[in-house]
Scaffold this motif. Structure first.
Motif, PDB file in Angstrom:
ATOM      1  N   CYS A   1     107.249  40.658  39.191  1.00 56.85           N
ATOM      2  CA  CYS A   1     106.670  39.336  39.140  1.00 56.85           C
ATOM      3  C   CYS A   1     106.108  38.697  40.157  1.00 56.85           C
ATOM      4  O   CYS A   1     104.932  38.092  40.282  1.00 56.85           O
ATOM      5  CB  CYS A   1     108.067  38.545  38.752  1.00 56.85           C
ATOM      6  SG  CYS A   1     108.688  38.655  36.864  1.00 56.85           S
ATOM      7  N   GLN A   2     106.531  39.330  41.413  1.00 59.19           N
ATOM      8  CA  GLN A   2     105.933  38.980  42.709  1.00 59.19           C
ATOM      9  C   GLN A   2     104.563  39.460  42.861  1.00 59.19           C
ATOM     10  O   GLN A   2     103.630  38.831  43.589  1.00 59.19           O
ATOM     11  CB  GLN A   2     106.593  39.236  43.839  1.00 59.19           C
ATOM     12  CG  GLN A   2     107.957  38.245  44.132  1.00 59.19           C
ATOM     13  CD  GLN A   2     108.788  38.839  45.304  1.00 59.19           C
ATOM     14  OE1 GLN A   2     109.426  39.965  45.336  1.00 59.19           O
ATOM     15  NE2 GLN A   2     109.293  37.863  46.270  1.00 59.19           N
TER      16      GLN A   2
ATOM     17  N   ARG B   1     117.615  43.253  38.043  1.00 60.74           N
ATOM     18  CA  ARG B   1     116.864  42.102  38.168  1.00 60.74           C
ATOM     19  C   ARG B   1     115.978  42.203  39.348  1.00 60.74           C
ATOM     20  O   ARG B   1     114.982  41.454  39.702  1.00 60.74           O
ATOM     21  CB  ARG B   1     118.017  40.984  38.863  1.00 60.74           C
ATOM     22  CG  ARG B   1     117.740  39.632  39.005  1.00 60.74           C
ATOM     23  CD  ARG B   1     117.186  39.195  40.380  1.00 60.74           C
ATOM     24  NE  ARG B   1     117.981  39.729  41.374  1.00 60.74           N
ATOM     25  CZ  ARG B   1     119.108  39.188  41.745  1.00 60.74           C
ATOM     26  NH1 ARG B   1     119.779  37.925  40.902  1.00 60.74           N
ATOM     27  NH2 ARG B   1     119.938  39.779  42.765  1.00 60.74           N
ATOM     28  N   ASN B   2     116.264  42.837  40.641  1.00 57.51           N
ATOM     29  CA  ASN B   2     115.111  43.037  41.643  1.00 57.51           C
ATOM     30  C   ASN B   2     113.848  43.865  41.266  1.00 57.51           C
ATOM     31  O   ASN B   2     112.915  43.532  42.050  1.00 57.51           O
ATOM     32  CB  ASN B   2     116.154  43.767  42.781  1.00 57.51           C
ATOM     33  CG  ASN B   2     117.213  43.001  43.413  1.00 57.51           C
ATOM     34  OD1 ASN B   2     117.307  41.802  43.260  1.00 57.51           O
ATOM     35  ND2 ASN B   2     117.945  43.696  44.172  1.00 57.51           N
TER      36      ASN B   2
ATOM     37  N   TRP C   1     111.984  41.077  39.563  1.00 57.52           N
ATOM     38  CA  TRP C   1     111.676  40.112  40.738  1.00 57.52           C
ATOM     39  C   TRP C   1     110.244  40.808  41.523  1.00 57.52           C
ATOM     40  O   TRP C   1     109.172  39.997  41.751  1.00 57.52           O
ATOM     41  CB  TRP C   1     112.861  39.847  41.573  1.00 57.52           C
ATOM     42  CG  TRP C   1     112.312  38.914  42.686  1.00 57.52           C
ATOM     43  CD1 TRP C   1     112.624  39.131  44.079  1.00 57.52           C
ATOM     44  CD2 TRP C   1     111.678  37.550  42.566  1.00 57.52           C
ATOM     45  NE1 TRP C   1     112.191  37.722  44.801  1.00 57.52           N
ATOM     46  CE2 TRP C   1     111.699  36.918  43.971  1.00 57.52           C
ATOM     47  CE3 TRP C   1     111.064  36.840  41.804  1.00 57.52           C
ATOM     48  CZ2 TRP C   1     110.911  35.951  44.227  1.00 57.52           C
ATOM     49  CZ3 TRP C   1     110.517  35.654  41.754  1.00 57.52           C
ATOM     50  CH2 TRP C   1     110.420  35.344  43.127  1.00 57.52           C
TER      51      TRP C   1
ATOM     52  N   TRP D   1     112.930  33.460  32.163  1.00 55.94           N
ATOM     53  CA  TRP D   1     112.452  33.243  33.607  1.00 55.94           C
ATOM     54  C   TRP D   1     113.516  32.322  34.482  1.00 55.94           C
ATOM     55  O   TRP D   1     113.628  32.664  35.704  1.00 55.94           O
ATOM     56  CB  TRP D   1     111.148  32.708  33.467  1.00 55.94           C
ATOM     57  CG  TRP D   1     110.525  32.319  35.070  1.00 55.94           C
ATOM     58  CD1 TRP D   1     110.458  30.971  35.491  1.00 55.94           C
ATOM     59  CD2 TRP D   1     109.921  33.134  35.881  1.00 55.94           C
ATOM     60  NE1 TRP D   1     109.953  31.196  36.916  1.00 55.94           N
ATOM     61  CE2 TRP D   1     109.441  32.498  37.148  1.00 55.94           C
ATOM     62  CE3 TRP D   1     109.699  34.558  35.786  1.00 55.94           C
ATOM     63  CZ2 TRP D   1     109.109  32.950  38.176  1.00 55.94           C
ATOM     64  CZ3 TRP D   1     109.056  35.167  37.187  1.00 55.94           C
ATOM     65  CH2 TRP D   1     108.769  34.255  38.200  1.00 55.94           C
TER      66      TRP D   1
ATOM     67  N   TRP E   1     111.539  31.689  44.447  1.00 51.58           N
ATOM     68  CA  TRP E   1     111.631  31.776  43.047  1.00 51.58           C
ATOM     69  C   TRP E   1     111.031  30.220  42.565  1.00 51.58           C
ATOM     70  O   TRP E   1     110.242  29.971  41.392  1.00 51.58           O
ATOM     71  CB  TRP E   1     112.826  32.150  42.126  1.00 51.58           C
ATOM     72  CG  TRP E   1     112.944  31.837  40.655  1.00 51.58           C
ATOM     73  CD1 TRP E   1     112.311  32.745  39.765  1.00 51.58           C
ATOM     74  CD2 TRP E   1     113.031  30.623  39.965  1.00 51.58           C
ATOM     75  NE1 TRP E   1     112.451  32.162  38.706  1.00 51.58           N
ATOM     76  CE2 TRP E   1     112.982  30.994  38.588  1.00 51.58           C
ATOM     77  CE3 TRP E   1     113.586  29.523  40.289  1.00 51.58           C
ATOM     78  CZ2 TRP E   1     113.054  30.003  37.538  1.00 51.58           C
ATOM     79  CZ3 TRP E   1     113.861  28.460  39.345  1.00 51.58           C
ATOM     80  CH2 TRP E   1     113.566  28.650  37.966  1.00 51.58           C
TER      81      TRP E   1
ATOM     82  N   LEU F   1     116.341  34.363  35.576  1.00 52.27           N
ATOM     83  CA  LEU F   1     116.115  34.816  36.783  1.00 52.27           C
ATOM     84  C   LEU F   1     116.276  34.104  37.822  1.00 52.27           C
ATOM     85  O   LEU F   1     117.051  34.772  38.902  1.00 52.27           O
ATOM     86  CB  LEU F   1     114.551  35.513  36.449  1.00 52.27           C
ATOM     87  CG  LEU F   1     113.948  36.149  38.146  1.00 52.27           C
ATOM     88  CD1 LEU F   1     114.969  37.403  38.210  1.00 52.27           C
ATOM     89  CD2 LEU F   1     112.837  36.338  37.897  1.00 52.27           C
TER      90      LEU F   1
ATOM     91  N   PHE G   1     120.018  34.464  40.949  1.00 49.17           N
ATOM     92  CA  PHE G   1     119.895  34.446  42.526  1.00 49.17           C
ATOM     93  C   PHE G   1     120.864  33.601  43.107  1.00 49.17           C
ATOM     94  O   PHE G   1     121.460  33.749  44.012  1.00 49.17           O
ATOM     95  CB  PHE G   1     118.540  34.001  42.959  1.00 49.17           C
ATOM     96  CG  PHE G   1     117.486  34.851  42.998  1.00 49.17           C
ATOM     97  CD1 PHE G   1     117.410  36.355  43.240  1.00 49.17           C
ATOM     98  CD2 PHE G   1     116.029  34.678  42.062  1.00 49.17           C
ATOM     99  CE1 PHE G   1     116.391  37.170  42.940  1.00 49.17           C
ATOM    100  CE2 PHE G   1     115.099  35.705  41.868  1.00 49.17           C
ATOM    101  CZ  PHE G   1     115.346  36.732  42.308  1.00 49.17           C
TER     102      PHE G   1
ATOM    103  N   SER H   1     116.040  34.104  48.096  1.00 43.84           N
ATOM    104  CA  SER H   1     115.323  34.611  46.881  1.00 43.84           C
ATOM    105  C   SER H   1     114.986  33.337  45.936  1.00 43.84           C
ATOM    106  O   SER H   1     114.117  33.137  44.999  1.00 43.84           O
ATOM    107  CB  SER H   1     115.848  35.669  46.172  1.00 43.84           C
ATOM    108  OG  SER H   1     115.512  36.632  46.977  1.00 43.84           O
TER     109      SER H   1
END
Length: 402
Positions: free
Chosen positions: A101-102, A94-95, A98, A114, A133, A117, A121, A129
Motif C-alpha cells: 500500500c505504501q 498485514r506487513n 502495508w 482499509w 496510516w 488495517l 496497528f 505505523s
C-alpha cells in the motif's frame, strides 16, 4: 495466521490439515492478501465504531491509547479485559499489505478493510505505523466520519457531525467539551444494559463536574459502588468525596454500610451528617452585628447575605449544584430567596430541607410566607408553637424587618 489451514467437517468430528503455501512480498498481490488478513476480524468487528469496546477511561474521564493495546495497568480502574478480535492478527500478512500500500500498488481498496488495517496497528501496539496510516488515509482517501470521531477520542481534533444520538457521538461531544450534546443518560444505559462498562469514567467525571446530575445518576452510582473493593485508596477517597450530597442520605448510608469497614463507615457517616445538617456548634466570626443573640447557620445565612449580596447567593448556588441533596444548603438558599422576596422559590427549596425545616429560623420564615399567602390558620399555629416552646427567633436589629 497459522502455517496450516483447517477445514472442519460437520460429521463425524474430524479435522483435515493441509499446508498453506508461503508467499513472499514480491510474489504477493493485494487481492490475494486482503481476504486472509480480514479473517482475523471476520463476522465480529468492522469499522472504528465497533472498536469502542477497546477504549476505556479512568476517574479522569479521559481516553487512553493504551486501552486498545492490552490490559490496562493496575492504576487505571475502569479497564476492559483485552481479547483480540477473532483469530490472532497475522503481522506477516498485514506487513506485506502495508508495504504494498505504501508503494500505491492497488487498483481498488475496500474502505472497511482499509480501516481494519489501521486498527490492527493499534491492536499490535505499532503507533508509528498507525500515525503513518492516518496521514496516508487523509491524503489518499479522506477520513470517514466514524474514523474522525474515533481519532478525536484518541486526541486528534476533527470537525464532525454529531446530530445523531449514539454512544460514539456522545463520547465525542464529551471529549470536545460540548456537554449539551453529550447524552449522559444514553451513555448510562449503554453502561448498565449493553455492557459498555469501561466508559464509567466518563459518567463519573461528568458527575464530579456537575455536568450530569439529578435522580438519573443514582442507578449508575449504585452500579459503580459495586467495584469499590477493587479500587486503590485514592480512588476510594475520591469516589466518597464526589458522591457526598449527590445521593439521598438514607439510601447512601445503607449502601455505605455494605461497602465500608466499620471505622470507615463511622467516618463517612460523620461527614454525611456535617454535609446534610451543618455544624451548629462552630462559633461565627464577628460580622459587626449584635451577636449577643444565639447564632445558628440560618441566622448567619441572613447576616452573610445582608453583607455580601449576590456573590454569596452565587456561592450557595454553586454549592447546591455540587450537593443537591444537602438539607442545610437547600435551606440556606431558600432563606436567601425569602430575603429577596421570592416566596415561591423559597417554598421550592424549603421542601428539600428534610427535618431541618422544623428548626426555628426556617420554620418561622415558612410561617411568614404562609401568612402572606393567606394561610393564616397554619401560620398562627406555627407562631404559637414556637412561642410556647420559647423558640421564636430573634433577629439582629441591623437586618431590619424579616
Amino acid at each position: 495466521m497459522s502455517s496450516k489451514s483447517e477445514l472442519k467437517l460437520p460429521w463425524p468430528e474430524m479435522t483435515l490439515h493441509f499446508p498453506a503455501p508461503v508467499q513472499t512480498i514480491s510474489e504477493s498481490k493485494l487481492g490475494d492478501l486482503w481476504p486472509e488478513f480480514v479473517q482475523a476480524f471476520q463476522g465480529k468487528y468492522s469499522r472504528f465504531a465497533s472498536y469502542l469496546m477497546y477504549l476505556s477511561t479512568d476517574f479522569s474521564g479521559g481516553f487512553k491509547v493504551c486501552s486498545v493495546l492490552g490490559a490496562n495497568p493496575a492504576e487505571n480502574t475502569f479497564n476492559v479485559p483485552f481479547t483480540p478480535p477473532g483469530p490472532p492478527i497475522s503481522k506477516e500478512i498485514r506487513n506485506q499489505i502495508w508495504a504494498l500500500c505504501q508503494k500505491r500498488e492497488w487498483d481498488e481498496v475496500n474502505r472497511e478493510e482499509w480501516e481494519l488495517l489501521g486498527m490492527s496497528f493499534l491492536l499490535t501496539g505499532e503507533l508509528d505505523s498507525f500515525y503513518a496510516w492516518v496521514e496516508m488515509t487523509k491524503k489518499e482517501f479522506g477520513l470517514s466520519e466514524e474514523c474522525k470521531k474515533f481519532l478525536t477520542l484518541l486526541g486528534w481534533n476533527f470537525e464532525t457531525n454529531l446530530t445523531e444520538t449514539n454512544v460514539l457521538n456522545s463520547l465525542v461531544s464529551y471529549v470536545i467539551g460540548d456537554f449539551a450534546k453529550a447524552d449522559f443518560s444514553f451513555l448510562a444505559q449503554a453502561v448498565l444494559k449493553e455492557g459498555y462498562w469501561q466508559f464509567s469514567g466518563v459518567l463519573f467525571d461528568a458527575i464530579a463536574k456537575n455536568i450530569w446530575k439529578g435522580r438519573e445518576i443514582l442507578p449508575f452510582l449504585d452500579f459503580l459502588s459495586g467495584f469499590y473493593a477493587d479500587w486503590q485508596n485514592w480512588e476510594k477517597s475520591k469516589f466518597l468525596k464526589v458522591t457526598l450530597g449527590k445521593v439521598p442520605p438514607f439510601s447512601v448510608l445503607i449502601r455505605a454500610k455494605k461497602i465500608l469497614t466499620p471505622s470507615e463507615f463511622i467516618e463517612y457517616s460523620n461527614h454525611l451528617k456535617l454535609l446534610f445538617r451543618g455544624d451548629f456548634e462552630e462559633p461565627e466570626g464577628d460580622f459587626g452585628y449584635d451577636l449577643a443573640i444565639s447564632v445558628d447557620p440560618f441566622l448567619s445565612t441572613l447576616i452573610r447575605f445582608d453583607k455580601e449580596g449576590e456573590s454569596y447567593k452565587a456561592e450557595l448556588m454553586e454549592e447546591l449544584e455540587s450537593k443537591p441533596y444537602s438539607y442545610i444548603v437547600n435551606l440556606q438558599y431558600a432563606i436567601v430567596l425569602y430575603r429577596q422576596g421570592d416566596a415561591n422559590g423559597f417554598l421550592q427549596y424549603y421542601q428539600n430541607g428534610g427535618r431541618l425545616r422544623y428548626l426555628a429560623v426556617p420554620l418561622y420564615l415558612y410561617a411568614r410566607v404562609m401568612e402572606n399567602k393567606n394561610e393564616e390558620a397554619l401560620a398562627n399555629s406555627i407562631f404559637q408553637t414556637l412561642d410556647k416552646l420559647r423558640k421564636t427567633p430573634v433577629f439582629p436589629s441591623e437586618l431590619g424587618e424579616i
